[in-house]
Design a protein around this motif. Structure first.
Motif, PDB file in Angstrom:
ATOM      1  N   CYS A 256       0.834  -1.202   0.000  1.00 51.88           N
ATOM      2  CA  CYS A 256       0.000   0.000   0.000  1.00 51.88           C
ATOM      3  C   CYS A 256       0.867   1.249   0.000  1.00 51.88           C
ATOM      4  O   CYS A 256       1.977   1.241   0.533  1.00 51.88           O
ATOM      5  CB  CYS A 256      -0.854   0.035   1.272  1.00 51.88           C
ATOM      6  SG  CYS A 256      -1.915  -1.391   1.528  1.00 51.88           S
ATOM      7  N   VAL A 257       0.339   2.305  -0.582  1.00 52.63           N
ATOM      8  CA  VAL A 257       0.884   3.644  -0.412  1.00 52.63           C
ATOM      9  C   VAL A 257       0.114   4.203   0.776  1.00 52.63           C
ATOM     10  O   VAL A 257      -1.084   4.484   0.663  1.00 52.63           O
ATOM     11  CB  VAL A 257       0.687   4.513  -1.670  1.00 52.63           C
ATOM     12  CG1 VAL A 257       1.099   5.949  -1.383  1.00 52.63           C
ATOM     13  CG2 VAL A 257       1.465   3.951  -2.856  1.00 52.63           C
TER      14      VAL A 257
ATOM     15  N   PHE B  25      -3.777  -3.312  -8.511  1.00 54.03           N
ATOM     16  CA  PHE B  25      -5.179  -2.974  -8.306  1.00 54.03           C
ATOM     17  C   PHE B  25      -5.727  -2.022  -9.362  1.00 54.03           C
ATOM     18  O   PHE B  25      -6.899  -2.072  -9.682  1.00 54.03           O
ATOM     19  CB  PHE B  25      -5.397  -2.419  -6.897  1.00 54.03           C
ATOM     20  CG  PHE B  25      -5.257  -3.470  -5.834  1.00 54.03           C
ATOM     21  CD1 PHE B  25      -6.291  -4.351  -5.575  1.00 54.03           C
ATOM     22  CD2 PHE B  25      -4.081  -3.613  -5.116  1.00 54.03           C
ATOM     23  CE1 PHE B  25      -6.179  -5.339  -4.607  1.00 54.03           C
ATOM     24  CE2 PHE B  25      -3.943  -4.599  -4.141  1.00 54.03           C
ATOM     25  CZ  PHE B  25      -4.996  -5.467  -3.893  1.00 54.03           C
ATOM     26  N   PHE B  26      -4.881  -1.169  -9.923  1.00 53.49           N
ATOM     27  CA  PHE B  26      -5.288  -0.270 -10.998  1.00 53.49           C
ATOM     28  C   PHE B  26      -4.522  -0.595 -12.283  1.00 53.49           C
ATOM     29  O   PHE B  26      -4.196   0.292 -13.073  1.00 53.49           O
ATOM     30  CB  PHE B  26      -5.096   1.203 -10.592  1.00 53.49           C
ATOM     31  CG  PHE B  26      -6.168   1.703  -9.674  1.00 53.49           C
ATOM     32  CD1 PHE B  26      -7.315   2.280 -10.181  1.00 53.49           C
ATOM     33  CD2 PHE B  26      -6.035   1.578  -8.302  1.00 53.49           C
ATOM     34  CE1 PHE B  26      -8.320   2.732  -9.335  1.00 53.49           C
ATOM     35  CE2 PHE B  26      -7.034   2.019  -7.443  1.00 53.49           C
ATOM     36  CZ  PHE B  26      -8.183   2.602  -7.959  1.00 53.49           C
ATOM     37  N   GLY B  27      -4.257  -1.871 -12.491  1.00 54.09           N
ATOM     38  CA  GLY B  27      -3.476  -2.305 -13.646  1.00 54.09           C
ATOM     39  C   GLY B  27      -4.041  -1.898 -14.986  1.00 54.09           C
ATOM     40  O   GLY B  27      -3.294  -1.647 -15.930  1.00 54.09           O
TER      41      GLY B  27
ATOM     42  N   LEU C 254       6.970  -1.417 -14.290  1.00 55.20           N
ATOM     43  CA  LEU C 254       5.541  -1.479 -13.987  1.00 55.20           C
ATOM     44  C   LEU C 254       5.282  -1.246 -12.501  1.00 55.20           C
ATOM     45  O   LEU C 254       4.324  -0.564 -12.125  1.00 55.20           O
ATOM     46  CB  LEU C 254       4.994  -2.829 -14.436  1.00 55.20           C
ATOM     47  CG  LEU C 254       3.506  -2.952 -14.634  1.00 55.20           C
ATOM     48  CD1 LEU C 254       2.974  -1.921 -15.620  1.00 55.20           C
ATOM     49  CD2 LEU C 254       3.179  -4.359 -15.129  1.00 55.20           C
ATOM     50  N   ILE C 255       6.147  -1.766 -11.663  1.00 54.21           N
ATOM     51  CA  ILE C 255       6.020  -1.558 -10.219  1.00 54.21           C
ATOM     52  C   ILE C 255       6.095  -0.065  -9.892  1.00 54.21           C
ATOM     53  O   ILE C 255       5.261   0.468  -9.159  1.00 54.21           O
ATOM     54  CB  ILE C 255       7.094  -2.358  -9.454  1.00 54.21           C
ATOM     55  CG1 ILE C 255       6.770  -3.857  -9.522  1.00 54.21           C
ATOM     56  CG2 ILE C 255       7.213  -1.887  -8.011  1.00 54.21           C
ATOM     57  CD1 ILE C 255       7.893  -4.754  -9.051  1.00 54.21           C
ATOM     58  N   LEU C 256       7.075   0.606 -10.451  1.00 52.68           N
ATOM     59  CA  LEU C 256       7.214   2.048 -10.193  1.00 52.68           C
ATOM     60  C   LEU C 256       6.052   2.844 -10.773  1.00 52.68           C
ATOM     61  O   LEU C 256       5.570   3.795 -10.147  1.00 52.68           O
ATOM     62  CB  LEU C 256       8.539   2.557 -10.752  1.00 52.68           C
ATOM     63  CG  LEU C 256       9.769   2.122  -9.970  1.00 52.68           C
ATOM     64  CD1 LEU C 256      11.045   2.572 -10.674  1.00 52.68           C
ATOM     65  CD2 LEU C 256       9.729   2.645  -8.543  1.00 52.68           C
TER      66      LEU C 256
ATOM     67  N   HIS D 267       1.300   5.914  -9.896  1.00 45.73           N
ATOM     68  CA  HIS D 267      -0.112   6.066 -10.259  1.00 45.73           C
ATOM     69  C   HIS D 267      -0.976   6.206  -9.006  1.00 45.73           C
ATOM     70  O   HIS D 267      -1.890   7.034  -8.964  1.00 45.73           O
ATOM     71  CB  HIS D 267      -0.564   4.870 -11.087  1.00 45.73           C
ATOM     72  CG  HIS D 267      -2.004   4.920 -11.489  1.00 45.73           C
ATOM     73  ND1 HIS D 267      -2.991   4.367 -10.713  1.00 45.73           N
ATOM     74  CD2 HIS D 267      -2.616   5.494 -12.564  1.00 45.73           C
ATOM     75  CE1 HIS D 267      -4.163   4.576 -11.299  1.00 45.73           C
ATOM     76  NE2 HIS D 267      -3.968   5.243 -12.410  1.00 45.73           N
ATOM     77  N   MET D 268      -0.673   5.403  -7.989  1.00 44.06           N
ATOM     78  CA  MET D 268      -1.458   5.499  -6.759  1.00 44.06           C
ATOM     79  C   MET D 268      -1.260   6.859  -6.110  1.00 44.06           C
ATOM     80  O   MET D 268      -2.214   7.478  -5.630  1.00 44.06           O
ATOM     81  CB  MET D 268      -1.112   4.381  -5.777  1.00 44.06           C
ATOM     82  CG  MET D 268      -1.967   4.412  -4.521  1.00 44.06           C
ATOM     83  SD  MET D 268      -3.771   4.390  -4.815  1.00 44.06           S
ATOM     84  CE  MET D 268      -3.989   2.700  -5.326  1.00 44.06           C
TER      85      MET D 268
END
Length: 131
Positions: A57-58, A78-80, A116-118, A123-124
């Motif tokens: 989580c952020v 979660f927002f892929g 993609l992780i970054l 994005h979050m």
């Protein structure tokens, strides 16, 4: 509703996440370094077990998870569906979520998954707005 899963119980570190990885399953071991990359995104990354899987989580807003299944492991976002994925490694048809499958004999491109992780982490942050 913004579609974000908020988990106020998320913390760093979460001993339950360590127990999940200590299970001895080779597929869990396969995703452990990727979960470490989630943790390394920033000092605001927290974690917990949600629906039986380690979730990053952020703050308290979930952005990614890892899981191990019978034949493969996965890293999910979660927002892929909203993420830039120029190499096309994301799978799934959900309204928001997407995942990347990992197998010991067929791993995704490491640089693409790291990127993609970054992207998911950033994005979050954008989704949450200024703190």
């Amino acid at each position: 509703m913004d579609g974000v899963f908020h988990f106020p119980a998320a913390r760093r570190p979460d001993p339950q996440v360590a127990l999940w990885f200590a299970h001895g399953d080779p597929l869990r071991a396969l995703v452990e370094p990727w979960f470490e990359r989630l943790r390394a995104c920033g000092p605001d990354v927290r974690e917990l077990i949600h629906d039986g899987r380690p979730t990053a989580c952020v703050g308290d807003a979930a952005f990614a998870y890892v899981d191990a299944y019978a034949q493969h492991a996965a890293m999910g976002f979660f927002f892929g569906a909203s993420l830039r994925d120029p190499t096309g490694i994301l799978e799934g048809m959900g309204k928001r979520a997407r995942h990347v499958k990992l197998r010991s004999d067929r791993m995704p491109d490491e640089a693409a998954l790291s990127d993609l992780i970054l992207v998911a982490y950033r994005h979050m942050h954008q989704h949450l707005g200024p703190s």
